[in-house]
Design a protein around this motif. Structure first.
Motif, short mmCIF file in Angstrom:
data_model
loop_
_atom_site.label_atom_id
_atom_site.label_comp_id
_atom_site.label_asym_id
_atom_site.label_seq_id
_atom_site.Cartn_x
_atom_site.Cartn_y
_atom_site.Cartn_z
N ILE A 314 -4.24 4.56 -3.07
CA ILE A 314 -2.86 3.38 -3.99
C ILE A 314 -3.82 1.89 -2.74
CG2 ILE A 314 -0.57 4.87 -3.41
CD1 ILE A 314 -0.31 3.73 -1.04
N GLU A 317 -1.72 -3.26 -1.63
CA GLU A 317 0.08 -3.78 -1.07
C GLU A 317 0.67 -3.22 -1.49
OE1 GLU A 317 1.12 -6.89 -1.18
OE2 GLU A 317 -1.06 -7.42 -0.58
N GLU A 318 0.66 -1.62 -1.80
CA GLU A 318 0.98 -0.78 -2.12
C GLU A 318 0.85 -0.25 -0.79
OE1 GLU A 318 -1.12 1.39 -5.77
OE2 GLU A 318 0.77 1.41 -5.99
N GLN A 319 -0.08 -0.08 0.38
CA GLN A 319 -0.01 0.60 1.19
C GLN A 319 1.07 -0.19 1.63
OE1 GLN A 319 -4.22 0.63 2.84
NE2 GLN A 319 -4.68 1.81 1.04
N LYS A 320 0.92 -1.71 1.86
CA LYS A 320 2.02 -2.30 2.57
C LYS A 320 3.18 -2.66 2.75
CE LYS A 320 -0.69 -6.41 3.26
NZ LYS A 320 -1.44 -7.64 2.87
N LEU A 321 3.88 -1.74 1.44
CA LEU A 321 5.09 -1.30 0.46
C LEU A 321 5.35 -0.19 1.80
CD1 LEU A 321 7.44 -1.46 -1.01
CD2 LEU A 321 6.34 -0.37 -3.21
N GLU A 322 4.42 0.92 0.98
CA GLU A 322 4.69 2.29 2.00
C GLU A 322 5.23 2.14 3.42
OE1 GLU A 322 5.48 4.65 0.85
OE2 GLU A 322 4.33 4.23 -1.82
N TRP A 338 2.68 9.17 1.90
CA TRP A 338 3.81 8.47 0.58
C TRP A 338 3.18 9.83 -0.28
CZ3 TRP A 338 1.68 8.65 -3.73
CH2 TRP A 338 0.18 8.37 -3.90
N THR A 342 6.41 11.91 -2.45
CA THR A 342 6.59 12.47 -3.56
C THR A 342 6.49 13.52 -4.23
OG1 THR A 342 5.40 9.75 -3.71
CG2 THR A 342 5.96 11.51 -5.45
N ASN A 380 6.81 8.91 -8.73
CA ASN A 380 6.61 8.00 -7.63
C ASN A 380 7.27 7.18 -6.95
OD1 ASN A 380 4.78 8.02 -4.45
ND2 ASN A 380 3.53 5.85 -6.17
N LEU A 381 7.82 6.37 -8.24
CA LEU A 381 8.70 5.51 -8.97
C LEU A 381 10.19 5.43 -8.20
CD1 LEU A 381 6.85 3.11 -11.96
CD2 LEU A 381 6.79 2.41 -9.12
N ARG A 384 10.66 5.84 -4.62
CA ARG A 384 9.88 4.68 -3.22
C ARG A 384 11.44 3.99 -3.79
NH1 ARG A 384 4.48 2.12 -5.45
NH2 ARG A 384 3.54 2.93 -4.00
#
Length: 534
Positions: A314, A317-322, A338, A342, A380-381, A384
């Motif tokens: 990822i 940006e996705e790392q920040k989301l996680e 993450w 999942t 995965n979505l 989240r």
């Protein structure tokens, strides 16, 4: 092959691992350095992975040659599949008195050994080779054995060497704890063509022969036939030397190799095992005509298992989301990556989906990594979305099935797991009474009253048979189970009546004969033989 035919002082392509012939390709060099570092830092755990014949045992032997005098090493090869004999194998390799009649007695002596080594300032390295043979129960016991040394610095270091199948074994054992401890997992890879040339030349030179004995085109053919697996290259090169010696050839060219390849058995790829000879491990069962095409799968699911794509990555940006989701997810998932979250979500989806469809086998091919499945991204979505709401994954998935299907059986489109409606419904479900648990899917009639002429009975029986064939094709190949074996078990457990197989007369005959043999077989005597320790 006579060694004096080509003036060899050693057998260059012997069948047994020999660290003198070890060729350190970049993956091998990195793996060896990782093991040395893990031991120097007393990290306690490491897992060396590689398919059959890639040089795991040779690499372990090379590691032993680099050990400091303060390191006491012990190796268990081909571990016994029962717990107490396994402990006695360890005892023999450690030089303990043994054999022991109980687990407690072994652990008592093992603790005393660790205390003695700590007082003497020594380190213990215990290696289990072919660790993919360990049962789920034994994997748990290996993790618990590591808990016998919790002091800092550690005395006990447990290294495992295994084929990739061990990942499946750890998943079956639900051993996330062991997987986390084995954070050092160097992997060996097959040789490329250039490395194969280096490998063959090095072994010839160490054996006292001419490193250019094999012509480059000949090695290219050998590399292609052996798929870059060192053990296969050894076998083929040995056959070529025998052919060349019999014909008094001074050099081995492509013609000699082609003659050898025409007679040599071809190696095949087995999921979780790597490239092996057909007589080493059985091939997956061929799909049964009339059933295989009913179950959508990848074009070659076994190839996806044997050569999986790397784990997905990822972006920033996705790392920040996680990181943000880590503070919102349910308590039981906090601290998990993450990736692991999942995977847990897919397992919960797998289980509920099977209940709603009434199927026996898992939705993901059992020996393929889950991320190679095209549904991984959608799941995965959905995971989240569940994390954002702080939802347990099973509760989140069950709520969406209830929203879309109610109590009916059927398939839930994956987009329904992460839609805005999914979020709203889950929030409402928290304030409403919990729905009744989904009852197991059962036949709409009594199997004892099964009527082959009834369309309803026949349709249900055909669905059950299809599920069993699916299970045999994609789940049980590594367990040496066939569709006939599973159908026999189904009849024994009253899941399916024997007369439901009347449209498959050969299968029905096989099952009937198997039932007769079971009925006539005497009870097996207790195993009184002591374990064979190698």
């Amino acid at each position: 092959m006579k060694q004096d035919t080509f003036s060899f002082t050693l057998d260059p392509f012997g069948p047994d691992p020999d660290p003198r012939f070890l060729v350190l390709t970049p993956p091998h060099r990195e793996a060896l350095a990782t093991l040395v570092y893990a031991l120097d830092q007393r990290e306690g755990w490491a897992l060396l992975q590689g398919g059959a014949g890639l040089g795991k045992t040779s690499l372990l032997q090379a590691l032993m040659l680099q050990l400091e005098p303060s390191v006491i090493s012990a190796v268990v090869s081909r571990p016994h599949r029962e717990l107490l004999p396994l402990f006695n194998q360890m005892a023999l390799s450690l030089g303990l008195a043994g054999p022991y009649g109980s687990k407690g007695r072994f652990l008592e002596e093992f603790r005393s050994l660790l205390e003695r080594l700590r007082r003497q300032g020594q380190i213990l390295l215990l290696v289990i080779d072919d660790a993919q043979l360990l049962t789920p129960e034994q994997l748990t016991e290996i993790r618990l054995l590591g808990n016998e040394d919790m002091q800092n610095p550690r005395v006990l270091n447990l290294f495992l060497a295994a084929r990739p199948l061990i990942q499946v074994q750890m998943e079956r054992a639900h051993e996330r704890g062991l997987h986390q401890l084995l954070h050092r997992q160097p992997q060996l890879a097959p040789l490329d063509r250039e490395q194969s040339v280096q490998y063959v030349g090095h072994r010839l030179e160490i054996a006292g022969g001419d490193p250019s004995l094999f012509q480059p085109e000949a090695i290219g053919l050998l590399h292609q036939a052996g798929h870059g697996v060192p053990r296969s290259l050894n076998s083929l090169c040995r056959l070529c030397l025998e052919q060349a010696g019999a014909n008094r050839l001074e050099s081995i060219g492509p013609d000699t190799v082609r003659r050898v390849l025409d007679q040599a058995p071809r190696i095949v790829s087995i999921p979780g095992q790597g490239w092996v000879s057909p007589d080493e491990k059985p091939l997956p069962p061929s799909p049964v005509p009339g059933h295989h095409d009913r179950f959508p799968t990848p074009d070659n699911p076994w190839d996806a298992c044997a050569h999986p794509q790397p784990r997905p990555r990822i972006g920033p940006e996705e790392q920040k989301l996680e990181h943000r989701l880590m503070n919102r997810c349910h308590n039981q998932y906090r601290g998990m990556s993450w990736w692991d979250k999942t995977t847990d979500f897919t397992v919960e989806w797998d289980n509920l989906r099977r209940a709603r469809l009434g199927i026996l086998g898992p939705s993901f091919p059992s020996f393929c990594p889950r991320w190679v499945d095209q549904r991984w991204g959608a799941l995965n979505l959905a995971r989240r979305a569940a994390d954002y709401e702080g939802a347990p994954y099973a509760a989140w998935i069950a709520a969406q099935y209830q929203r879309v299907l109610g109590s009916a059986l059927g398939e839930l489109p994956l987009e329904e797991l992460s839609s805005p409606e999914a979020v709203e419904h889950y929030r409402r479900s928290l304030a409403s009474p919990e729905p009744a648990a989904q009852a197991p899917v059962e036949a709409p009639f009594d199997w004892e009253q099964f009527d082959p002429q009834s369309p309803e009975h026949s349709a249900h029986a055909e669905q059950a048979i299809d599920e069993i064939f699916d299970l045999a094709n994609y789940v049980c190949a590594q367990e040496h189970q066939t569709a006939e074996d599973l159908l026999t078990e189904a009849v024994c457990q009253a899941v399916l009546p024997l007369k439901a197989l009347q449209n498959l007369p050969k299968v029905q005959q096989y099952v009937a004969e198997a039932l007769d043999r079971r009925a006539q077989a005497p009870a097996p005597p207790p195993d009184e033989h002591p374990p064979i320790i190698i």
